[in-house]
Enzyme design. Sequence first.
Site, short mmCIF file in Angstrom:
data_model
loop_
_atom_site.label_atom_id
_atom_site.label_comp_id
_atom_site.label_asym_id
_atom_site.label_seq_id
_atom_site.Cartn_x
_atom_site.Cartn_y
_atom_site.Cartn_z
N CYS A 36 10.81 7.02 -34.29
CA CYS A 36 11.82 5.97 -34.32
C CYS A 36 11.23 4.62 -33.97
CB CYS A 36 12.93 6.33 -33.33
SG CYS A 36 13.93 7.68 -33.93
N VAL A 55 12.96 2.42 -20.31
CA VAL A 55 11.91 3.25 -20.93
C VAL A 55 11.34 2.56 -22.19
CG1 VAL A 55 11.36 5.50 -21.93
CG2 VAL A 55 12.98 5.34 -20.02
N LYS A 86 14.71 19.68 -29.79
CA LYS A 86 13.76 19.07 -30.73
C LYS A 86 12.46 18.67 -30.01
CE LYS A 86 13.61 14.28 -32.52
NZ LYS A 86 12.79 13.76 -31.52
C1 EPZ Z 1 9.29 11.28 -26.18
O1 EPZ Z 1 8.63 10.22 -26.85
C2 EPZ Z 1 10.44 11.68 -27.06
N1 EPZ Z 1 9.92 12.06 -28.37
C3 EPZ Z 1 11.42 10.52 -27.21
O2 EPZ Z 1 12.53 10.97 -27.95
C4 EPZ Z 1 11.91 10.12 -25.82
O3 EPZ Z 1 12.72 8.97 -25.95
C5 EPZ Z 1 10.71 9.78 -24.93
O4 EPZ Z 1 9.78 10.90 -24.90
C6 EPZ Z 1 11.13 9.48 -23.50
O5 EPZ Z 1 11.85 10.56 -22.96
C7 EPZ Z 1 9.42 13.28 -28.51
O6 EPZ Z 1 9.38 14.09 -27.60
C8 EPZ Z 1 8.96 13.62 -29.88
P1 EPZ Z 1 6.80 8.32 -23.94
P2 EPZ Z 1 7.19 9.73 -26.37
O7 EPZ Z 1 5.36 8.48 -24.21
O8 EPZ Z 1 6.47 10.89 -25.81
C9 EPZ Z 1 5.04 3.91 -23.27
C10 EPZ Z 1 14.08 10.93 -29.70
O9 EPZ Z 1 15.00 10.17 -30.14
N2 EPZ Z 1 3.71 4.43 -23.68
O10 EPZ Z 1 7.37 9.00 -22.73
O11 EPZ Z 1 6.60 8.99 -27.51
C11 EPZ Z 1 6.00 3.86 -24.47
O12 EPZ Z 1 5.79 2.73 -25.25
C12 EPZ Z 1 12.78 10.35 -29.24
O13 EPZ Z 1 14.20 12.16 -29.67
C13 EPZ Z 1 2.62 3.60 -23.66
O14 EPZ Z 1 2.71 2.43 -23.26
O15 EPZ Z 1 7.63 8.73 -25.22
C14 EPZ Z 1 7.35 3.88 -23.77
O16 EPZ Z 1 7.69 2.59 -23.34
C15 EPZ Z 1 12.72 8.86 -29.31
N3 EPZ Z 1 1.41 4.11 -24.08
C16 EPZ Z 1 7.08 4.77 -22.54
O17 EPZ Z 1 5.66 4.81 -22.38
C17 EPZ Z 1 1.26 5.38 -24.50
O18 EPZ Z 1 0.14 5.78 -24.88
C18 EPZ Z 1 7.60 6.18 -22.66
O19 EPZ Z 1 7.12 6.77 -23.86
C19 EPZ Z 1 2.39 6.23 -24.51
C20 EPZ Z 1 3.61 5.74 -24.10
#
Ligand code: EPZ
Length: 474
Positions: free
Chosen positions: A145, A369, A47
């Site tokens: 989510c 995370v 996904k």
């Molecule tokens: C991706 O989300 C996935 N979603 C998530 O899967 C997954 O949990 C996550 O990566 C971590 O592996 C998709 O790929 C669609 P991040 P993403 O940016 O990209 C902080 C599932 O169930 N952050 O790596 O949104 C954020 O708050 C989903 O399939 C900022 O602070 O995750 C988090 O604490 C849920 N500012 C951390 O980084 C930003 O601008 C990691 O988020 C961006 C992120």
Amino acid sequence: MGSDGQSSARPTFTGTTNALEVALTDDVLVVHGGTPLQGKIRVRGAKNLVSKAMVAALLGDEPSRLYDVPRIRDVEVVRGLLGLHGVNITDGDEDGELVFDPANVESADTDEINVHAGSSRIPILFCGPLLHRLGHAFIPDLGGCHIGPRPIDFHLEALRQFGAVVDKRPEGIHLTAPTGLHGTKFVLPYPSVGATEQVLLTAVMAEGVTELRNAAVEPEIIDLICILQKMGAIIKVHTDRVIEIQGVPRLGGYSHRPIPDRIEAASWAAAALATRGDVEVLGAQQADMMTFLNIFRSVGGSYEVVDARPPRGGSAGVEGSIRFWHPGTELHATALETDVHPGFMTDWQQPLVVALTQARGLSIVHETVYEQRLGYTEALNKMGANIQVYRDCLGGTPCRFGRRNFKHSAVIAGPSKLHAAELVIPDLRAGFSHLIAALAAEGTSRVYGVDLINRGYEDFEAKLADLGAHVERP
Ligand code: EPZ
């Protein structure tokens, strides 16, 4: 659905009827627990790669072809958004094959885009490709989510550094690039998956060289890089999370078979362990799941990797798989910390915790995370689990949430006998963990809001039936 992953385990229906109540009442799965899951299921393209691969198709001036696309809600959302922007999408010959023709990319009506507001986080990744193709972009309110605030500050800051002008308005975010997009040096404050993808999808056609430091290097990101390279991009992945992208003036199409969904594979593995079952996950790949497999083994779970073998001579080929099963003996407690790759994925955490309720001793889970991804444990406690959540960074490494007062560590005391309950699904992965808990529990549970699981698990009800689960729609 539940606002912050902390929702109650029991639907609190009142005497009045509103839309949510009707939706929940209709969207319920009755689960007769206590039967071990047994059999084989197949996972298709991940996904969290497939949706990004679909966005990448926007960058090309030729058609792209993606195989093994699962029938899940997130794919439908991206398909809808691409369609609104003039990408013609057709089914290919193979089941799960999609063909994207971006010859006539055009602006979409903001009201039409806003129909998808709140349904997924993928729209933010349209920024770079739309700025390249059209010179402007509109991004609706994001969804995804509810597992913490999930800001997009890294995305917007990176886009600004490329030269984009970001205008936040009540209806969404408007972006323009009056002087084009130019390569830049950017250091991510945290190796965010989405922000790394944002930089990749923007840098590949920006003028000049982009250097991204502290990048995420999840297998899904490496696969996205493979796709972009097939399209004509020049991307070097250096050591220590440094990615260098040499912008090119045009990109062509791609033909790609994505990596399999390692989150779905681990979810079924956890379900096998929690229900004392035996599940072979066809398509699961060892290399992408090493960290999960280590924890699975340390808990006492058994697994066997079957390598894929192409047909040769007269003999038929073998599809790669991993078979996961409960050993029949007692499971052991473990300590784990979620982390960016190559650490233990945050998305593996919730399904596995259900299995940890069946292990003897105290297991420790430190979620590093997301700050609010343990709220679902409340529902497990109502089913008989013994899980305490803490603000401290338990298990070793201090993380960014310890200083910020978030309940992000859990201690799971086991084994616990789980009993049936009425459950409301709060988010995708926690939802699957609720489902596993209901399957492992004695008695009949009612799981409300199960449709949310269709966001990320293809045909999960059919797969449950294939594995011998006793579930029914009332
Ligand atoms: C991706 O989300 C996935 N979603 C998530 O899967 C997954 O949990 C996550 O990566 C971590 O592996 C998709 O790929 C669609 P991040 P993403 O940016 O990209 C902080 C599932 O169930 N952050 O790596 O949104 C954020 O708050 C989903 O399939 C900022 O602070 O995750 C988090 O604490 C849920 N500012 C951390 O980084 C930003 O601008 C990691 O988020 C961006 C992120």
